[in-house]
Design a protein around this motif. Sequence first.
Motif, PDB file in Angstrom:
ATOM      1  N   ASN A 167      13.986  24.377   7.446  1.00  0.00           N
ATOM      2  CA  ASN A 167      12.904  25.227   6.958  1.00  0.00           C
ATOM      3  C   ASN A 167      12.416  24.766   5.590  1.00  0.00           C
ATOM      4  OD1 ASN A 167      11.169  27.485   7.245  1.00  0.00           O
ATOM      5  ND2 ASN A 167      12.476  28.698   5.914  1.00  0.00           N
ATOM      6  N   VAL A 168      13.353  24.392   4.729  1.00  0.00           N
ATOM      7  CA  VAL A 168      12.996  23.903   3.390  1.00  0.00           C
ATOM      8  C   VAL A 168      12.266  22.562   3.492  1.00  0.00           C
ATOM      9  CG1 VAL A 168      13.908  23.089   1.183  1.00  0.00           C
ATOM     10  CG2 VAL A 168      14.890  25.121   2.265  1.00  0.00           C
ATOM     11  N   ILE A 169      12.774  21.674   4.339  1.00  0.00           N
ATOM     12  CA  ILE A 169      12.135  20.362   4.503  1.00  0.00           C
ATOM     13  C   ILE A 169      10.724  20.517   5.060  1.00  0.00           C
ATOM     14  CG2 ILE A 169      12.265  18.129   5.681  1.00  0.00           C
ATOM     15  CD1 ILE A 169      15.312  18.465   5.728  1.00  0.00           C
ATOM     16  N   ALA A 170      10.561  21.421   6.028  1.00  0.00           N
ATOM     17  CA  ALA A 170       9.238  21.674   6.602  1.00  0.00           C
ATOM     18  C   ALA A 170       8.285  22.210   5.541  1.00  0.00           C
ATOM     19  CB  ALA A 170       9.348  22.663   7.757  1.00  0.00           C
ATOM     20  N   MET A 171       8.774  23.082   4.669  1.00  0.00           N
ATOM     21  CA  MET A 171       7.944  23.636   3.604  1.00  0.00           C
ATOM     22  C   MET A 171       7.474  22.533   2.654  1.00  0.00           C
ATOM     23  SD  MET A 171       8.897  26.485   0.706  1.00  0.00           S
ATOM     24  CE  MET A 171      10.163  25.406   0.008  1.00  0.00           C
ATOM     25  N   ILE A 172       8.386  21.628   2.282  1.00  0.00           N
ATOM     26  CA  ILE A 172       8.032  20.529   1.378  1.00  0.00           C
ATOM     27  C   ILE A 172       6.996  19.620   2.037  1.00  0.00           C
ATOM     28  CG2 ILE A 172       8.919  18.459   0.224  1.00  0.00           C
ATOM     29  CD1 ILE A 172      11.601  19.972  -0.081  1.00  0.00           C
ATOM     30  N   ALA A 173       7.215  19.302   3.323  1.00  0.00           N
ATOM     31  CA  ALA A 173       6.273  18.436   4.040  1.00  0.00           C
ATOM     32  C   ALA A 173       4.910  19.100   4.164  1.00  0.00           C
ATOM     33  CB  ALA A 173       6.826  18.092   5.420  1.00  0.00           C
ATOM     34  N   LEU A 174       4.904  20.420   4.387  1.00  0.00           N
ATOM     35  CA  LEU A 174       3.641  21.151   4.523  1.00  0.00           C
ATOM     36  C   LEU A 174       2.885  21.178   3.198  1.00  0.00           C
ATOM     37  CD1 LEU A 174       1.860  22.743   6.446  1.00  0.00           C
ATOM     38  CD2 LEU A 174       3.135  24.807   5.839  1.00  0.00           C
ATOM     39  N   ILE A 175       3.613  21.369   2.104  1.00  0.00           N
ATOM     40  CA  ILE A 175       2.978  21.349   0.776  1.00  0.00           C
ATOM     41  C   ILE A 175       2.379  19.972   0.508  1.00  0.00           C
ATOM     42  CG2 ILE A 175       3.423  21.431  -1.706  1.00  0.00           C
ATOM     43  CD1 ILE A 175       5.521  23.604  -1.116  1.00  0.00           C
ATOM     44  N   ALA A 176       3.141  18.911   0.829  1.00  0.00           N
ATOM     45  CA  ALA A 176       2.654  17.544   0.633  1.00  0.00           C
ATOM     46  C   ALA A 176       1.407  17.296   1.470  1.00  0.00           C
ATOM     47  CB  ALA A 176       3.748  16.544   1.006  1.00  0.00           C
TER      48      ALA A 176
END
Length: 206
Positions: free
Chosen positions: A154-163
């Motif tokens: 979930n955290v990795i997905a959030m970072i990728a989505l922000i990027a």
Amino acid sequence: MFVLFAQVAAVLFVIRLVLFVILHLIPGGIHPVRDTVSDYAASTSPVTRVLSTCSSWAAAAGWAALGVSVLTEPEFGASREGVGIWLIVLAAVLMIMPWVPTDGPGQRTTVRGRVHLLLAVAWFTIAYSTIGPLGRLLGAAGISGPADLLSVLNVIAMIALIALVVSLIVRPLKSRTFGVSERVFILVVTLAPLVASLGIAGIVGG
């Protein structure tokens, strides 16, 4: 019954991942960094277009099977209904998308392309928003290992989505980072339901 649907979902998500990799090995003129994943469906190569469609439909069927699995497992409690329904909505969105392909790289924007963009935003949003709730359902049911892994994803997905969003806003970055961040995001939101499916099926636990 819910275990069977979870097993089916796990198989379908593995197929989705395999097809996703093959798309990058046989790109059909689509650049893995500059172009979007949606562009595979608008490729000039018939093979690439078919692979893209099969990849989308495998994911759609996987999310539908996972949604049914969640809805039919009473141990998940009343909160399973919202999660299960959204998983099925997500499946419907992905099932429709190949019928409304994006405008190809360098082509003028069309109404069809705008509709595709709206569908893409919907599936990105729903896919991300189901990871946390799935993790909480599994955690409450004592399937702690997959639940913990879902928290990380979930955290990795959030970072990728922000990027991904930053790449859209800062125009000079789009050709350098959008494709990569989008592919990382799609990979993570495919791994997450796979982990959840394996956990529900009892293949991965702890």
